[in-house]
Design a protein around this motif. Structure first.
Motif, PDB file in Angstrom:
ATOM      1  N   LEU A 198       4.081   5.555  -5.491  1.00 31.80           N
ATOM      2  CA  LEU A 198       4.043   5.531  -6.950  1.00 31.80           C
ATOM      3  C   LEU A 198       3.057   6.567  -7.490  1.00 31.80           C
ATOM      4  O   LEU A 198       3.336   7.275  -8.471  1.00 31.80           O
ATOM      5  N   ARG A 199       1.910   6.664  -6.845  1.00 34.10           N
ATOM      6  CA  ARG A 199       0.925   7.661  -7.262  1.00 34.10           C
ATOM      7  C   ARG A 199       1.468   9.067  -7.082  1.00 34.10           C
ATOM      8  O   ARG A 199       1.270   9.950  -7.956  1.00 34.10           O
ATOM      9  N   ALA A 200       2.159   9.302  -5.982  1.00 33.93           N
ATOM     10  CA  ALA A 200       2.740  10.624  -5.753  1.00 33.93           C
ATOM     11  C   ALA A 200       3.783  10.952  -6.802  1.00 33.93           C
ATOM     12  O   ALA A 200       3.874  12.092  -7.300  1.00 33.93           O
ATOM     13  N   GLU A 201       4.598   9.937  -7.185  1.00 33.33           N
ATOM     14  CA  GLU A 201       5.622  10.152  -8.193  1.00 33.33           C
ATOM     15  C   GLU A 201       4.993  10.430  -9.556  1.00 33.33           C
ATOM     16  O   GLU A 201       5.447  11.311 -10.315  1.00 33.33           O
ATOM     17  N   VAL A 202       3.952   9.666  -9.884  1.00 26.82           N
ATOM     18  CA  VAL A 202       3.257   9.897 -11.148  1.00 26.82           C
ATOM     19  C   VAL A 202       2.650  11.302 -11.176  1.00 26.82           C
ATOM     20  O   VAL A 202       2.719  12.011 -12.194  1.00 26.82           O
ATOM     21  N   ALA A 203       2.069  11.706 -10.076  1.00 26.03           N
ATOM     22  CA  ALA A 203       1.487  13.051 -10.008  1.00 26.03           C
ATOM     23  C   ALA A 203       2.557  14.121 -10.146  1.00 26.03           C
ATOM     24  O   ALA A 203       2.357  15.153 -10.806  1.00 26.03           O
ATOM     25  N   ARG A 204       3.733  13.895  -9.540  1.00 20.77           N
ATOM     26  CA  ARG A 204       4.819  14.869  -9.636  1.00 20.77           C
ATOM     27  C   ARG A 204       5.324  14.989 -11.064  1.00 20.77           C
ATOM     28  O   ARG A 204       5.600  16.082 -11.572  1.00 20.77           O
TER      29      ARG A 204
ATOM     30  N   THR B 233       0.830  -1.210   0.000  1.00 21.49           N
ATOM     31  CA  THR B 233       0.000   0.000   0.000  1.00 21.49           C
ATOM     32  C   THR B 233       0.860   1.254   0.000  1.00 21.49           C
ATOM     33  O   THR B 233       0.582   2.234  -0.716  1.00 21.49           O
TER      34      THR B 233
ATOM     35  N   VAL C 128       2.331   1.757  -3.460  1.00 21.17           N
ATOM     36  CA  VAL C 128       1.330   2.295  -4.384  1.00 21.17           C
ATOM     37  C   VAL C 128       1.128   3.786  -4.139  1.00 21.17           C
ATOM     38  O   VAL C 128       1.020   4.594  -5.084  1.00 21.17           O
ATOM     39  N   ARG C 129       1.091   4.174  -2.862  1.00 16.39           N
ATOM     40  CA  ARG C 129       0.920   5.594  -2.534  1.00 16.39           C
ATOM     41  C   ARG C 129       2.097   6.415  -3.055  1.00 16.39           C
ATOM     42  O   ARG C 129       1.914   7.492  -3.644  1.00 16.39           O
TER      43      ARG C 129
END
Length: 258
Positions: A231-237, A225, A228-229
């Motif tokens: 990874l989502r933050a990196e994708v958003a950045r 988890t 994933v969090r």
């Protein structure tokens, strides 16, 4: 690799031969009792086998004593072995040879690393049950007031005695038979207590193993988890500059149109 001592090498090499001799002793002890019609020659042969087995264990004790570096410490820590060797010498009774051989076999079996405690204890319970039955049958069968006449009666009496049930339908009437009963009661309580403790320890270990497995699964899910969090933050950045550029392009186009 740590080098084994001469005593340890001797114990490892003689473990199986001595256990085989113990089996031979069990057969020699049981035959004259189970077959009460055995002839004189067969009875004498069984007696010779019993003494040979006891002598083998006595020689084994003396050799281990000679091979050890600290003999006083060996005698102090292996006093049951010494008592078992001396018992038949002090009083040459078949019952004492039985007790001494059981003690010596038990001591050597505990030294075997491949024999687990549970296996040893179960074997000790079965051996104590059978040898206790044979011992009480040998002294009670000829008693005028005795009611343990057959091997089946003796096994049933030993089982009820070891489990402390004691129905009272069979009971020893001679002094030696009652001494056997006392020893069987104490030994049975101790061994069955070890069996119960081992079963409880097995269940506890299983529960602990399940708890550890569940804890690992929970930690793995939490770690996944978190990944994933992140990874989502990196994708958003990474997507933020592109989104800003698109927003800027859209704003510039609107101004040109105006």
């Amino acid at each position: 690799m740590k080098r084994q001592s001469a005593q340890a090498r001797w114990e490892q090499r003689t473990q199986r031969p001595l256990l085989a001799l113990a089996v031979a002793f069990a057969v020699a002890y049981a035959v004259p009792i189970v077959d009460d019609s055995a002839g004189y020659s067969l009875t004498e042969l069984c007696t010779v086998v019993e003494w040979v087995v006891w002598g083998s264990f006595a020689v084994d004790y003396l050799i281990r004593l000679a091979l050890t570096t600290g003999r006083k410490e060996f005698v102090r820590t292996h006093w049951p072995d010494l008592c078992a060797v001396l018992l038949p010498v002090l009083q040459p009774l078949r019952l004492l040879r039985l007790v001494s051989t059981l003690l010596l076999v038990g001591r050597r079996a505990r030294m075997a690393p491949q024999i687990r405690l549970t296996t040893y204890v179960v074997g000790a319970v079965i051996g104590l049950l059978m040898f206790g039955s044979l011992a009480v049958l040998s002294v009670e069968r000829e008693s005028p007031h005795g009611n343990i006449r057959t091997l089946g009666d003796a096994v049933w009496w030993s089982f009820t005695t070891m489990t402390t049930v004691g129905y009272g339908d069979h009971a020893p009437t001679t002094g030696l038979g009652r001494m056997i009963a006392v020893g069987l009661m104490l030994s049975g309580i101790a061994l069955l207590g070890v069996v119960t403790a081992n079963i409880a320890a097995w269940f506890i270990s299983r529960f602990e193993k399940d708890d550890v497995e569940e804890r690992r699964q929970t930690e793995a899910i939490a770690a996944l988890t978190e990944e994933v969090r992140l990874l989502r933050a990196e994708v958003a950045r990474l997507a933020a500059p592109e989104a800003a550029a698109r927003a800027g392009t859209g704003a510039g186009g609107s101004l040109s149109a105006d």
